[in-house]
Design a protein around this motif. Structure first.
Motif, PDB file in Angstrom:
ATOM      1  N   PRO A 103       0.831  -1.208   0.000  1.00 42.30           N
ATOM      2  CA  PRO A 103       0.000   0.000   0.000  1.00 42.30           C
ATOM      3  C   PRO A 103       0.867   1.259   0.000  1.00 42.30           C
ATOM      4  N   PHE A 104       0.379   2.301  -0.658  1.00 43.76           N
ATOM      5  CA  PHE A 104       1.051   3.592  -0.625  1.00 43.76           C
ATOM      6  C   PHE A 104       0.008   4.682  -0.499  1.00 43.76           C
ATOM      7  N   THR A 105       0.399   5.825   0.055  1.00 38.16           N
ATOM      8  CA  THR A 105      -0.541   6.907   0.317  1.00 38.16           C
ATOM      9  C   THR A 105      -0.361   8.045  -0.673  1.00 38.16           C
ATOM     10  N   TRP A 106      -1.365   8.889  -0.710  1.00 34.11           N
ATOM     11  CA  TRP A 106      -1.413  10.063  -1.567  1.00 34.11           C
ATOM     12  C   TRP A 106      -0.218  10.956  -1.297  1.00 34.11           C
ATOM     13  N   ARG A 107       0.337  11.540  -2.355  1.00 34.21           N
ATOM     14  CA  ARG A 107       1.419  12.513  -2.239  1.00 34.21           C
ATOM     15  C   ARG A 107       1.025  13.792  -2.952  1.00 34.21           C
ATOM     16  N   LYS A 108       1.527  14.890  -2.469  1.00 35.97           N
ATOM     17  CA  LYS A 108       1.212  16.200  -3.047  1.00 35.97           C
ATOM     18  C   LYS A 108       1.536  16.240  -4.545  1.00 35.97           C
ATOM     19  N   LYS A 109       2.654  15.618  -4.958  1.00 34.76           N
ATOM     20  CA  LYS A 109       3.033  15.673  -6.371  1.00 34.76           C
ATOM     21  C   LYS A 109       2.068  14.900  -7.262  1.00 34.76           C
ATOM     22  N   TRP A 110       1.247  14.024  -6.672  1.00 33.64           N
ATOM     23  CA  TRP A 110       0.253  13.264  -7.433  1.00 33.64           C
ATOM     24  C   TRP A 110      -1.131  13.921  -7.380  1.00 33.64           C
ATOM     25  N   GLU A 111      -1.230  15.110  -6.845  1.00 35.22           N
ATOM     26  CA  GLU A 111      -2.514  15.759  -6.593  1.00 35.22           C
ATOM     27  C   GLU A 111      -3.409  15.823  -7.834  1.00 35.22           C
ATOM     28  N   ARG A 112      -2.871  16.245  -8.956  1.00 28.94           N
ATOM     29  CA  ARG A 112      -3.683  16.405 -10.170  1.00 28.94           C
ATOM     30  C   ARG A 112      -3.980  15.089 -10.870  1.00 28.94           C
ATOM     31  N   ASP A 113      -3.159  14.073 -10.634  1.00 32.44           N
ATOM     32  CA  ASP A 113      -3.240  12.843 -11.415  1.00 32.44           C
ATOM     33  C   ASP A 113      -3.472  11.600 -10.560  1.00 32.44           C
ATOM     34  N   TRP A 114      -4.031  11.751  -9.364  1.00 34.32           N
ATOM     35  CA  TRP A 114      -4.176  10.635  -8.425  1.00 34.32           C
ATOM     36  C   TRP A 114      -4.964   9.471  -9.020  1.00 34.32           C
ATOM     37  N   ASP A 115      -5.952   9.734  -9.849  1.00 32.51           N
ATOM     38  CA  ASP A 115      -6.761   8.664 -10.435  1.00 32.51           C
ATOM     39  C   ASP A 115      -5.945   7.762 -11.373  1.00 32.51           C
ATOM     40  N   ASN A 116      -4.871   8.280 -11.945  1.00 34.30           N
ATOM     41  CA  ASN A 116      -4.060   7.514 -12.881  1.00 34.30           C
ATOM     42  C   ASN A 116      -2.806   6.906 -12.257  1.00 34.30           C
ATOM     43  N   VAL A 117      -2.522   7.207 -10.994  1.00 34.45           N
ATOM     44  CA  VAL A 117      -1.334   6.671 -10.328  1.00 34.45           C
ATOM     45  C   VAL A 117      -1.565   5.199 -10.017  1.00 34.45           C
ATOM     46  N   LYS A 118      -0.637   4.329 -10.464  1.00 32.50           N
ATOM     47  CA  LYS A 118      -0.785   2.891 -10.279  1.00 32.50           C
ATOM     48  C   LYS A 118       0.372   2.272  -9.507  1.00 32.50           C
ATOM     49  N   TYR A 119       1.524   2.955  -9.507  1.00 32.77           N
ATOM     50  CA  TYR A 119       2.734   2.402  -8.908  1.00 32.77           C
ATOM     51  C   TYR A 119       3.245   3.327  -7.810  1.00 32.77           C
ATOM     52  N   CYS A 120       3.881   2.741  -6.802  1.00 32.79           N
ATOM     53  CA  CYS A 120       4.354   3.520  -5.658  1.00 32.79           C
ATOM     54  C   CYS A 120       5.659   4.253  -5.938  1.00 32.79           C
ATOM     55  N   SER A 121       6.403   3.831  -6.944  1.00 30.95           N
ATOM     56  CA  SER A 121       7.699   4.454  -7.220  1.00 30.95           C
ATOM     57  C   SER A 121       8.072   4.257  -8.689  1.00 30.95           C
ATOM     58  N   ASP A 122       9.124   4.948  -9.112  1.00 28.83           N
ATOM     59  CA  ASP A 122       9.622   4.774 -10.476  1.00 28.83           C
ATOM     60  C   ASP A 122      10.160   3.360 -10.664  1.00 28.83           C
TER      61      ASP A 122
END
Length: 50
Positions: free
Chosen positions: A21-40
């Motif tokens: 599990p990973f939590t919301w980050r400020k840098k993902w604010e605009r694109d949170w719905d499309n974030v699928k992975y916790c890191s590069d």
């Protein structure tokens, strides 16, 4: 997102690559719905299960 939320109140997702599990980050604010992975690193491995 409103300011000053407790970490326990932030939205969470499960990483598709590592399954952790990973939590919301400020840098993902605009694109949170499309974030699928916790890191590069997980994004590069794209689902190679441990």
């Amino acid at each position: 997102m409103p300011k000053m939320r407790k970490k326990s109140e932030l939205p969470t997702k499960t990483c598709l690559a590592c399954g952790l599990p990973f939590t919301w980050r400020k840098k993902w604010e605009r694109d949170w719905d499309n974030v699928k992975y916790c890191s590069d690193r997980c994004r590069r491995s794209k689902g190679a299960a441990p």
